[in-house]
Scaffold this active site. Structure first.
Site, PDB file in Angstrom:
ATOM      1  N   GLU A 223      -4.881   8.226 -21.064  1.00 60.31           N
ATOM      2  CA  GLU A 223      -5.509   8.988 -19.977  1.00 60.31           C
ATOM      3  C   GLU A 223      -5.914  10.361 -20.499  1.00 60.31           C
ATOM      4  O   GLU A 223      -5.479  10.784 -21.578  1.00 60.31           O
ATOM      5  CB  GLU A 223      -4.541   9.120 -18.781  1.00 60.31           C
ATOM      6  CG  GLU A 223      -4.339   7.789 -18.058  1.00 60.31           C
ATOM      7  CD  GLU A 223      -3.407   7.856 -16.855  1.00 60.31           C
ATOM      8  OE1 GLU A 223      -3.527   7.009 -15.987  1.00 60.31           O
ATOM      9  OE2 GLU A 223      -2.550   8.755 -16.812  1.00 60.31           O
TER      10      GLU A 223
ATOM     11  N   HIS B 254      -8.668  14.993  -8.329  1.00 59.14           N
ATOM     12  CA  HIS B 254      -8.881  13.893  -9.279  1.00 59.14           C
ATOM     13  C   HIS B 254     -10.384  13.707  -9.414  1.00 59.14           C
ATOM     14  O   HIS B 254     -11.094  13.677  -8.409  1.00 59.14           O
ATOM     15  CB  HIS B 254      -8.224  12.607  -8.758  1.00 59.14           C
ATOM     16  CG  HIS B 254      -8.072  11.555  -9.807  1.00 59.14           C
ATOM     17  ND1 HIS B 254      -9.145  10.882 -10.349  1.00 59.14           N
ATOM     18  CD2 HIS B 254      -6.966  11.066 -10.419  1.00 59.14           C
ATOM     19  CE1 HIS B 254      -8.698  10.019 -11.256  1.00 59.14           C
ATOM     20  NE2 HIS B 254      -7.384  10.114 -11.321  1.00 59.14           N
TER      21      HIS B 254
ATOM     22  N   ARG C  63      -8.105  16.926 -16.326  1.00 61.24           N
ATOM     23  CA  ARG C  63      -8.742  16.700 -15.027  1.00 61.24           C
ATOM     24  C   ARG C  63      -9.501  17.871 -14.446  1.00 61.24           C
ATOM     25  O   ARG C  63     -10.520  17.693 -13.799  1.00 61.24           O
ATOM     26  CB  ARG C  63      -7.655  16.385 -14.017  1.00 61.24           C
ATOM     27  CG  ARG C  63      -7.337  14.978 -14.034  1.00 61.24           C
ATOM     28  CD  ARG C  63      -6.359  14.645 -13.013  1.00 61.24           C
ATOM     29  NE  ARG C  63      -5.906  13.343 -13.435  1.00 61.24           N
ATOM     30  CZ  ARG C  63      -4.866  12.721 -12.982  1.00 61.24           C
ATOM     31  NH1 ARG C  63      -4.142  13.297 -12.048  1.00 61.24           N
ATOM     32  NH2 ARG C  63      -4.548  11.554 -13.418  1.00 61.24           N
TER      33      ARG C  63
ATOM     34  N   HIS D  50      -5.850  15.470  -5.054  1.00 59.40           N
ATOM     35  CA  HIS D  50      -5.025  14.389  -5.591  1.00 59.40           C
ATOM     36  C   HIS D  50      -3.553  14.765  -5.731  1.00 59.40           C
ATOM     37  O   HIS D  50      -2.678  13.944  -5.488  1.00 59.40           O
ATOM     38  CB  HIS D  50      -5.586  13.988  -6.950  1.00 59.40           C
ATOM     39  CG  HIS D  50      -4.871  12.862  -7.616  1.00 59.40           C
ATOM     40  ND1 HIS D  50      -4.798  11.602  -7.069  1.00 59.40           N
ATOM     41  CD2 HIS D  50      -4.186  12.801  -8.792  1.00 59.40           C
ATOM     42  CE1 HIS D  50      -4.113  10.805  -7.879  1.00 59.40           C
ATOM     43  NE2 HIS D  50      -3.713  11.516  -8.916  1.00 59.40           N
TER      44      HIS D  50
ATOM     45  N   ARG E 144      -1.645  19.651 -13.687  1.00 56.50           N
ATOM     46  CA  ARG E 144      -0.763  18.570 -14.133  1.00 56.50           C
ATOM     47  C   ARG E 144      -1.473  17.624 -15.097  1.00 56.50           C
ATOM     48  O   ARG E 144      -2.598  17.185 -14.844  1.00 56.50           O
ATOM     49  CB  ARG E 144      -0.298  17.763 -12.928  1.00 56.50           C
ATOM     50  CG  ARG E 144       0.519  16.542 -13.301  1.00 56.50           C
ATOM     51  CD  ARG E 144       0.956  15.806 -12.067  1.00 56.50           C
ATOM     52  NE  ARG E 144      -0.152  15.206 -11.375  1.00 56.50           N
ATOM     53  CZ  ARG E 144      -0.504  13.927 -11.439  1.00 56.50           C
ATOM     54  NH1 ARG E 144       0.180  13.106 -12.207  1.00 56.50           N
ATOM     55  NH2 ARG E 144      -1.509  13.460 -10.744  1.00 56.50           N
TER      56      ARG E 144
HETATM   57  P1  FAD Z   1       6.273  10.432  -2.259  1.00 54.55           P
HETATM   58  O1  FAD Z   1       6.270   9.192  -3.029  1.00 54.55           O
HETATM   59  O2  FAD Z   1       4.986  10.907  -1.694  1.00 54.55           O
HETATM   60  O3  FAD Z   1       7.313  10.220  -1.082  1.00 54.55           O
HETATM   61  C1  FAD Z   1       7.478  11.185  -0.064  1.00 54.55           C
HETATM   62  C2  FAD Z   1       8.544  10.684   0.877  1.00 54.55           C
HETATM   63  O4  FAD Z   1       8.894  11.731   1.765  1.00 54.55           O
HETATM   64  C3  FAD Z   1       8.100   9.516   1.738  1.00 54.55           C
HETATM   65  O5  FAD Z   1       9.149   8.598   1.864  1.00 54.55           O
HETATM   66  C4  FAD Z   1       7.827  10.174   3.073  1.00 54.55           C
HETATM   67  O6  FAD Z   1       8.004   9.298   4.173  1.00 54.55           O
HETATM   68  C5  FAD Z   1       8.895  11.248   3.089  1.00 54.55           C
HETATM   69  N1  FAD Z   1       8.609  12.361   3.991  1.00 54.55           N
HETATM   70  C6  FAD Z   1       7.599  13.256   3.925  1.00 54.55           C
HETATM   71  N2  FAD Z   1       7.667  14.111   4.954  1.00 54.55           N
HETATM   72  C7  FAD Z   1       8.752  13.759   5.683  1.00 54.55           C
HETATM   73  C8  FAD Z   1       9.327  14.207   6.876  1.00 54.55           C
HETATM   74  N3  FAD Z   1       8.826  15.250   7.571  1.00 54.55           N
HETATM   75  N4  FAD Z   1      10.419  13.575   7.366  1.00 54.55           N
HETATM   76  C9  FAD Z   1      10.956  12.494   6.717  1.00 54.55           C
HETATM   77  N5  FAD Z   1      10.441  12.019   5.563  1.00 54.55           N
HETATM   78  C10 FAD Z   1       9.356  12.640   5.069  1.00 54.55           C
HETATM   79  N6  FAD Z   1       1.408  10.030 -10.712  1.00 54.55           N
HETATM   80  C11 FAD Z   1       1.684   9.505 -11.924  1.00 54.55           C
HETATM   81  O7  FAD Z   1       2.556  10.022 -12.627  1.00 54.55           O
HETATM   82  N7  FAD Z   1       1.002   8.416 -12.368  1.00 54.55           N
HETATM   83  C12 FAD Z   1       0.030   7.807 -11.652  1.00 54.55           C
HETATM   84  O8  FAD Z   1      -0.550   6.825 -12.083  1.00 54.55           O
HETATM   85  C13 FAD Z   1      -0.301   8.356 -10.381  1.00 54.55           C
HETATM   86  N8  FAD Z   1      -1.280   7.800  -9.625  1.00 54.55           N
HETATM   87  C14 FAD Z   1      -1.495   8.283  -8.365  1.00 54.55           C
HETATM   88  C15 FAD Z   1      -2.442   7.663  -7.549  1.00 54.55           C
HETATM   89  C16 FAD Z   1      -2.630   8.088  -6.250  1.00 54.55           C
HETATM   90  C17 FAD Z   1      -3.655   7.404  -5.378  1.00 54.55           C
HETATM   91  C18 FAD Z   1      -1.877   9.183  -5.753  1.00 54.55           C
HETATM   92  C19 FAD Z   1      -2.069   9.689  -4.347  1.00 54.55           C
HETATM   93  C20 FAD Z   1      -0.957   9.825  -6.563  1.00 54.55           C
HETATM   94  C21 FAD Z   1      -0.760   9.381  -7.868  1.00 54.55           C
HETATM   95  N9  FAD Z   1       0.187   9.986  -8.701  1.00 54.55           N
HETATM   96  C22 FAD Z   1       0.449   9.472  -9.934  1.00 54.55           C
HETATM   97  C23 FAD Z   1       1.064  11.049  -8.184  1.00 54.55           C
HETATM   98  C24 FAD Z   1       2.413  10.438  -7.802  1.00 54.55           C
HETATM   99  O9  FAD Z   1       2.204   9.193  -7.167  1.00 54.55           O
HETATM  100  C25 FAD Z   1       3.195  11.340  -6.863  1.00 54.55           C
HETATM  101  O10 FAD Z   1       3.228  12.645  -7.370  1.00 54.55           O
HETATM  102  C26 FAD Z   1       4.623  10.845  -6.720  1.00 54.55           C
HETATM  103  O11 FAD Z   1       4.638   9.493  -6.341  1.00 54.55           O
HETATM  104  C27 FAD Z   1       5.367  11.678  -5.698  1.00 54.55           C
HETATM  105  O12 FAD Z   1       6.607  11.070  -5.447  1.00 54.55           O
HETATM  106  P2  FAD Z   1       7.629  11.766  -4.464  1.00 54.55           P
HETATM  107  O13 FAD Z   1       8.839  10.935  -4.482  1.00 54.55           O
HETATM  108  O14 FAD Z   1       7.745  13.207  -4.780  1.00 54.55           O
HETATM  109  O15 FAD Z   1       6.900  11.683  -3.033  1.00 54.55           O
HETATM  110  C1  SIN Z   2      -4.658   7.786 -12.225  1.00 50.06           C
HETATM  111  O1  SIN Z   2      -4.302   6.616 -12.344  1.00 50.06           O
HETATM  112  O2  SIN Z   2      -5.743   8.234 -12.569  1.00 50.06           O
HETATM  113  C2  SIN Z   2      -3.687   8.724 -11.632  1.00 50.06           C
HETATM  114  C3  SIN Z   2      -2.771   9.179 -12.671  1.00 50.06           C
HETATM  115  C4  SIN Z   2      -2.062  10.393 -12.204  1.00 50.06           C
HETATM  116  O3  SIN Z   2      -2.389  10.936 -11.152  1.00 50.06           O
HETATM  117  O4  SIN Z   2      -1.175  10.831 -12.918  1.00 50.06           O
END
Ligand code: FAD
Ligand code: SIN
Length: 527
Positions: A111, A237, A284, A345, A380
């Site tokens: 990437e 993104h 990015r 993103h 990032r």
């Molecule tokens: P999340 O997985 O967003 O979970 C948040 C949690 O908090 C959920 O369970 C939600 O219900 C809960 N929550 C929120 N507010 C409240 C509230 N008020 N009360 C109770 N619960 C609450 N990163 C990578 O490293 N590689 C990738 O390939 C990649 N691809 C991505 C593709 C997309 C489309 C997106 C959007 C992001 C991508 N990212 C990627 C970024 C990555 O997915 C996120 O940064 C990461 O998953 C965040 O995880 P988290 O556990 O911090 O939060």
């Molecule tokens: C992607 O698959 O392009 C997302 C990867 C990332 O957000 O880290």
């Protein structure tokens, strides 16, 4: 009122990584706002960065992370995360995440911003596989209670004690949360609370993030008195599908990593080499700004991402989910280019934490996208964020276990009082403000900023905040109202941070301050 040893708000990669470690010794309650898999984790496509290739080194991964982060990263955090990456991947594999492998070794994709092939993945739907494995393990653990559809409203602090005692220790004891299915508000207390609530992408009109990414944890921590840092660094993104009906389909960066080119739809010109010697594989911020520049210069709606010069079998094998979803929309990526635009993103800033995930408030930790650990700096590096969730989720849990005796049992806490509010008769206020906010944040606080646009945004946020605070004081809380209040709080923090930075660096580009200062400084907001 429920009482547990540990409360975790969030069931994504960060929250469940912490839960699985803590459950070795403690009773853990995990709250999620909607379904357990409704956060960003399940949507992640590309994969997880880790040094696993023979020719690759930790030092190279550290350098790539800091180059992308425009020097704002905290080096000790970057080293900590990069060096713990291989063991995080091993833990996930042990949980049953079916990473792609080739000739007996994990397949590594590439990437932007990475100088080596370094991305471990499960086809083009890595996050879903990770989320499924984590939920399965957590659901099977007798010490973990998973409670979906609970919308955390505000953290419980010393001022909520039932005995009225006033303590100045700024201790957090849990959270008040709305049960979205019954409409009642419950108090969940614990010895320690971990925020793992994800990002704030929905502050913007166009975002790849799921609907629940409304900055709730960041806003709650701020209101409770914790510092928040680097909120101006919102990552856009470069390649979200341009489609008037489907607004948030990400086209993974791995498409460029595996040879996809960005072209102008008018002439077919491959334009990235004009902007950066790394072309499509530049970090990015550079690619998103280049696309934004070309779109504005030529009055386009989108640019093209083209991988149709590759063998169709190769494309289908590497991107089976994207291929299928695009086919359903009438686009065959093996034969034609994909129309794409940049979209919000990732939230690089968040609740300020140390290397163990501790915030400013006793008993409160923050991990994952809602936190600012120093890993990402001003931008990032792709696929470093899931990694941060695993390393910090694990690390925060181990810190709590190591300091267990310091965490006393919570005192009695006042129940939520809604005796002076009524049901709303003006839901339209919420919809109107939500749309207005997201639109002006996109137009005024987007990829390219100016002082005047930031000032306009600040003015509008003030007006909307007054209106929503008044509404909040009069009506019973709903999930939409809680989210809108948090979106406004987060937007205010983004704009405040952006106005405080008098330079352009990484994701923050201000036309009135185009130069980068020689010294990199965090923007730290104090409540
Ligand atoms: P999340 O997985 O967003 O979970 C948040 C949690 O908090 C959920 O369970 C939600 O219900 C809960 N929550 C929120 N507010 C409240 C509230 N008020 N009360 C109770 N619960 C609450 N990163 C990578 O490293 N590689 C990738 O390939 C990649 N691809 C991505 C593709 C997309 C489309 C997106 C959007 C992001 C991508 N990212 C990627 C970024 C990555 O997915 C996120 O940064 C990461 O998953 C965040 O995880 P988290 O556990 O911090 O939060
Ligand atoms: C992607 O698959 O392009 C997302 C990867 C990332 O957000 O880290």
């Amino acid at each position: 009122m429920s009482q547990h040893d540990i409360l975790i708000i969030g069931s994504g990669a960060a929250g469940l990584s912490a839960a699985l470690v803590l459950a070795e010794r403690a009773k853990v309650l995990v709250l999620a706002k909607g379904a357990l898999d409704a956060g960003s984790t399940a949507w992640a496509q590309g994969g997880i960065a880790a040094v696993l290739d023979e020719g690759d080194t930790f030092e190279d991964h550290i350098r790539d992370t800091m180059v992308a982060g425009a020097g704002l990263n905290r080096r000790e955090t970057v080293e900590w995360v990069v060096e713990h990456a291989p063991e995080a991947i091993a833990r996930l594999a042990a949980l049953g995440v079916p990473f792609n492998a080739e000739a007996g070794a994990l397949h590594l994709t590439r990437e932007g911003g990475h100088s080596h092939r370094r991305i471990v993945h499960v086809d083009d739907a890595t996050g879903f596989a990770v989320q499924v494995a984590l939920i399965k393990a957590a659901a099977a653990h007798p010490n973990i209670t998973l409670l979906p559809h609970q919308v955390a409203i505000d953290l419980v602090t010393e001022r909520h004690r039932a005995d009225g005692a006033t303590d100045t220790s700024r201790r957090v004891w849990g959270v008040y949360a709305l049960d979205a299915q019954t409409g009642s508000v419950h108090c969940h207390t614990a010895r320690a609370t971990i925020l793992a609530t994800g990002g704030a992408g929905r502050t913007y009109l166009f975002s790849t993030a799921p609907r629940g990414a409304t900055g709730d944890g960041i806003a709650m921590a701020w209101r409770a008195g914790a510092r928040v840092a680097n909120m101006e660094f919102m990552q856009f993104h470069p390649t979200c599908l341009y489609n008037l009906d489907v607004k948030n389909l990400l086209i993974t960066e791995a498409v460029r990593g595996e040879g996809g080119h960005l072209r102008l739809p008018t002439t077919g010109e491959r334009f990235m080499p004009r902007f950066d010697p790394r072309a499509e594989l530049a970090p990015r911020d550079i690619v998103a700004r280049a696309i934004d520049h070309e779109i504005k210069r030529l009055g386009l709606d989108y640019v093209h991402l083209d991988i149709s010069h590759k063998d169709p079998d190769f494309v289908r094998a590497h991107f089976p989910n994207i291929h299928e979803r695009l086919l359903a929309l009438g686009i065959d990526m093996t034969r034609e280019p994909i129309p794409v635009v940049p979209a919000q993103h990732y939230t690089c800033g968040g609740v300020l934490i140390d290397l163990a995930g501790r915030t400013d408030l006793a008993g409160l930790y923050a991990v994952g996208e809602c936190s600012e650990s120093g890993l990402h700096g001003a931008n990032r590096l792709a696929s470093n964020s899931l990694l941060e969730c695993f390393v910090f989720g694990d690390g925060a849990a181990r810190d709590i276990l190591a300091r267990w005796d310091e965490f006393s049992a919570p005192p009695a806490i006042r129940a939520w009082d809604d005796s002076r509010v009524t049901d709303s008769d003006e839901e339209v206020v919420i919809k109107q403000n939500w749309t207005e906010l997201r639109r002006f944040m996109w137009n005024y606080v987007g990829i390219v900023r100016t002082n005047k646009r930031l000032e306009r945004a600040a003015h509008r946020i003030k007006l909307l905040k007054n209106e929503v605070n008044e509404y909040y004081g009069h009506f019973r809380v709903t999930a939409d109202l809680i989210e809108l209040r948090n979106l406004l709080q987060t937007a205010e923090l983004i704009v405040k941070s952006a106005r405080a930075r008098h330079e352009s660096r990484g994701l923050h580009f201000n036309q009135d301050y185009p130069a980068t200062h020689p010294a990199a400084r965090d923007t730290v907001l104090v409540p």
